[in-house]
Design an enzyme around this catalytic site. Structure first.
Site, PDB file in Angstrom:
ATOM      1  N   LYS A 171       1.853 -15.725   4.722  1.00 37.99           N
ATOM      2  CA  LYS A 171       2.858 -16.946   4.935  1.00 37.99           C
ATOM      3  C   LYS A 171       3.181 -17.930   5.962  1.00 37.99           C
ATOM      4  O   LYS A 171       4.116 -18.628   6.018  1.00 37.99           O
ATOM      5  CB  LYS A 171       4.273 -15.416   4.721  1.00 37.99           C
ATOM      6  CG  LYS A 171       4.639 -15.242   3.557  1.00 37.99           C
ATOM      7  CD  LYS A 171       5.309 -14.984   2.801  1.00 37.99           C
ATOM      8  CE  LYS A 171       6.201 -14.028   1.757  1.00 37.99           C
ATOM      9  NZ  LYS A 171       7.368 -13.584   1.514  1.00 37.99           N
TER      10      LYS A 171
ATOM     11  N   LYS B 164      -2.352 -15.304  -7.157  1.00 32.44           N
ATOM     12  CA  LYS B 164      -1.309 -13.793  -7.720  1.00 32.44           C
ATOM     13  C   LYS B 164      -0.586 -14.686  -8.457  1.00 32.44           C
ATOM     14  O   LYS B 164       0.292 -15.401  -8.389  1.00 32.44           O
ATOM     15  CB  LYS B 164      -1.756 -13.243  -6.980  1.00 32.44           C
ATOM     16  CG  LYS B 164       0.107 -11.966  -6.945  1.00 32.44           C
ATOM     17  CD  LYS B 164       0.488 -11.384  -5.371  1.00 32.44           C
ATOM     18  CE  LYS B 164       1.154 -12.596  -4.687  1.00 32.44           C
ATOM     19  NZ  LYS B 164       1.821 -11.376  -3.706  1.00 32.44           N
TER      20      LYS B 164
ATOM     21  N   LYS C 117       6.615 -15.909  -8.149  1.00 32.78           N
ATOM     22  CA  LYS C 117       7.999 -15.994  -8.555  1.00 32.78           C
ATOM     23  C   LYS C 117       8.280 -17.772  -8.103  1.00 32.78           C
ATOM     24  O   LYS C 117       8.597 -18.339  -8.428  1.00 32.78           O
ATOM     25  CB  LYS C 117       9.209 -14.852  -7.716  1.00 32.78           C
ATOM     26  CG  LYS C 117       9.188 -13.740  -8.102  1.00 32.78           C
ATOM     27  CD  LYS C 117      10.503 -13.402  -7.182  1.00 32.78           C
ATOM     28  CE  LYS C 117      10.121 -12.247  -7.466  1.00 32.78           C
ATOM     29  NZ  LYS C 117      11.120 -10.549  -6.548  1.00 32.78           N
TER      30      LYS C 117
HETATM   31  P1  TYM Z   1       8.496  -8.035  -4.837  1.00 36.26           P
HETATM   32  O1  TYM Z   1       9.897  -8.134  -4.807  1.00 36.26           O
HETATM   33  O2  TYM Z   1       7.449  -9.473  -4.006  1.00 36.26           O
HETATM   34  O3  TYM Z   1       7.534  -8.125  -5.927  1.00 36.26           O
HETATM   35  C1  TYM Z   1       8.598  -6.734  -6.975  1.00 36.26           C
HETATM   36  C2  TYM Z   1       7.053  -5.452  -7.095  1.00 36.26           C
HETATM   37  O4  TYM Z   1       5.739  -6.649  -8.285  1.00 36.26           O
HETATM   38  C3  TYM Z   1       4.740  -6.298  -8.167  1.00 36.26           C
HETATM   39  N1  TYM Z   1       4.383  -7.853  -7.477  1.00 36.26           N
HETATM   40  C4  TYM Z   1       2.840  -8.142  -8.842  1.00 36.26           C
HETATM   41  N2  TYM Z   1       2.239  -7.217  -9.942  1.00 36.26           N
HETATM   42  C5  TYM Z   1       1.079  -7.435 -10.088  1.00 36.26           C
HETATM   43  N3  TYM Z   1       1.053  -8.702 -10.091  1.00 36.26           N
HETATM   44  C6  TYM Z   1       1.872  -9.550  -9.547  1.00 36.26           C
HETATM   45  N4  TYM Z   1       1.585 -11.305  -9.507  1.00 36.26           N
HETATM   46  C7  TYM Z   1       2.662  -8.899  -8.444  1.00 36.26           C
HETATM   47  N5  TYM Z   1       3.688  -9.477  -8.298  1.00 36.26           N
HETATM   48  C8  TYM Z   1       4.217  -8.873  -7.368  1.00 36.26           C
HETATM   49  C9  TYM Z   1       4.366  -6.514  -6.212  1.00 36.26           C
HETATM   50  O5  TYM Z   1       3.781  -5.575  -5.502  1.00 36.26           O
HETATM   51  C10 TYM Z   1       6.334  -5.324  -6.404  1.00 36.26           C
HETATM   52  O6  TYM Z   1       5.689  -4.128  -6.594  1.00 36.26           O
HETATM   53  N6  TYM Z   1       7.866  -6.051  -0.001  1.00 36.26           N
HETATM   54  C11 TYM Z   1       8.069  -5.796  -1.350  1.00 36.26           C
HETATM   55  C12 TYM Z   1      10.063  -5.422  -2.705  1.00 36.26           C
HETATM   56  C13 TYM Z   1       9.822  -3.661  -1.598  1.00 36.26           C
HETATM   57  C14 TYM Z   1       9.565  -2.909  -1.532  1.00 36.26           C
HETATM   58  C15 TYM Z   1      10.256  -1.771  -0.756  1.00 36.26           C
HETATM   59  C16 TYM Z   1       8.913  -1.801  -2.665  1.00 36.26           C
HETATM   60  C17 TYM Z   1      11.011  -3.653   0.135  1.00 36.26           C
HETATM   61  N7  TYM Z   1      11.442  -2.478   0.288  1.00 36.26           N
HETATM   62  C18 TYM Z   1      10.318  -0.317  -1.076  1.00 36.26           C
HETATM   63  C19 TYM Z   1       8.784  -0.556  -2.346  1.00 36.26           C
HETATM   64  C20 TYM Z   1       9.041  -0.037  -1.759  1.00 36.26           C
HETATM   65  C21 TYM Z   1       8.191  -7.176  -2.393  1.00 36.26           C
HETATM   66  O7  TYM Z   1       8.751  -7.607  -1.844  1.00 36.26           O
HETATM   67  O8  TYM Z   1       7.930  -7.376  -3.503  1.00 36.26           O
END
Ligand code: TYM
Length: 332
Positions: free
Chosen positions: A111, A195, A198
């Protein structure tokens, strides 16, 4: 019962990567675990958000949790900013973390690539510490996430162990990540070497959970494959078809080997047509449930009750932490 915690950022519609990597696990775990699922709006503001859109996206994600099958009678669902303990613990953990370990986070490196230090938002840098606070605040045993969060979970573990060692006492439960074999890393449909995300510009690079059937069909039929037309799982040499096989496998419950056999000698056309059907069958019920839930008063009630329950758990862990650090005299 073991405790589960996970979160999703309210930064736009969820795609099938989010679903297959994380949300599908949320639902599977709730029958025999104590589950807590959070809409992490504090994480979302690490980049500027339009306030009106953010407010709406927070409710969208909460509604999507319910629409995919998270059951509020079994799981706690809440919004991160409604539990102040997250930011409080985040500061305490920030004071237990090192610049070096945060600089090593690959998501931070991605990022901030090409930017001068002076223009990298500090929130992007300290974001994994807030994530560690989210997890440690609930004495979490298991964190179901996609592969891209592996390093962040490792940091949460390191911080927990570091603080426990410092006070020679168990302040924090040391959490474990939970990653699915298939689905943990769903790749972009137009570029299977990166990957699914969004924020990618091309909307056909992803399938969102609220996409119409027509859009789903178009995205799959256009998905990048190779020219040898063999339905075979080989990430290195055939990343496109391998990604589609993973998606097919998790949606249908069939193993990759079974699918390879089923499509032997049949080419990509047949395979993609069937994948369209399997995907639409899985997603269209989510979409219709979402429309109903998003409009309902019930959703707000779920979030109010969720915040109350989350606050009660979090306050205890925070009090324990303040005590260990020698602060929080007036905390109950
Ligand atoms: P975020 O919002 O980017 O994504 C949410 C969840 O989706 C998973 N994910 C994927 N899994 C498979 N293939 C993909 N292409 C893909 N893109 C996203 C992410 O691994 C995630 O599980 N930092 C985290 C949010 C967060 C969090 C937490 C998660 C904040 N605090 C505490 C667990 C525990 C995030 O940005 O996820």
């Amino acid at each position: 019962m073991k405790r589960v915690f996970s979160g999703v950022q309210p930064t736009g519609n969820l795609h099938i990567g989010n679903y297959l990597g994380a949300l599908k696990q949320f639902v599977e775990l709730q029958d025999d675990h104590e589950c807590i699922y959070c809409v992490v709006d504090m994480h979302a503001i690490t980049l500027p958000q339009d306030p009106k859109e953010l407010r709406s996206h927070i409710l969208d994600i909460a509604a999507l949790y319910l629409a995919v099958g998270v059951d509020p009678s079994k799981s706690i669902i809440f919004v991160q900013s409604e539990v102040p303990a997250h930011t409080e613990l985040s500061w305490i953990l920030t004071c237990s973390s090192y610049m070096g370990e945060l600089q090593r986070m690959t998501q931070f490196k991605d990022k901030s690539k090409g930017r001068e230090n002076s223009s990298i938002p500090t929130g992007i840098f300290t974001y994994p510490v807030l994530m560690a606070a989210d997890i440690l605040l609930y004495d979490t045993d298991i964190v179901p996430v996609g592969n891209d969060q592996k390093q962040h979970i490792e940091l949460a573990r390191d911080l927990a162990i570091r603080v426990n060692n410092r006070f020679d006492k168990k302040i924090f439960q040391v959490p474990e990540g939970r990653f699915l074999k298939e689905g943990a890393r769903i790749m972009s449909l137009d570029d299977p070497t990166s990957k699914m995300s969004k924020s990618a510009e091309n909307e056909f690079s992803r399938i969102s959970l609220l996409d119409t059937d027509a859009k789903i069909k178009k995205a799959i039929m256009r998905a990048t494959t190779d020219s040898d037309a063999m339905v075979k799982f080989d990430v290195e040499n055939k990343p496109g078809i391998s990604n589609l096989l993973s998606i097919y496998s998790v949606f249908s419950g069939k193993s990759i080997e079974t699918l390879e056999k089923e499509y032997e000698g049949r080419g990509y056309g047949d395979f993609k047509k069937d994948l369209v059907e399997v995907t639409i069958d899985a997603i269209s019920p989510i979409r219709s449930r979402f429309e109903e839930i998003r409009q309902s008063e019930e959703l707000l009630k779920v979030l109010d009750e969720g915040a109350e329950k989350a606050n009660a758990i979090a306050e205890k862990v925070l009090k324990r932490t303040y005590d260990a650090f020698g602060m929080g005299r007036k905390r109950k």
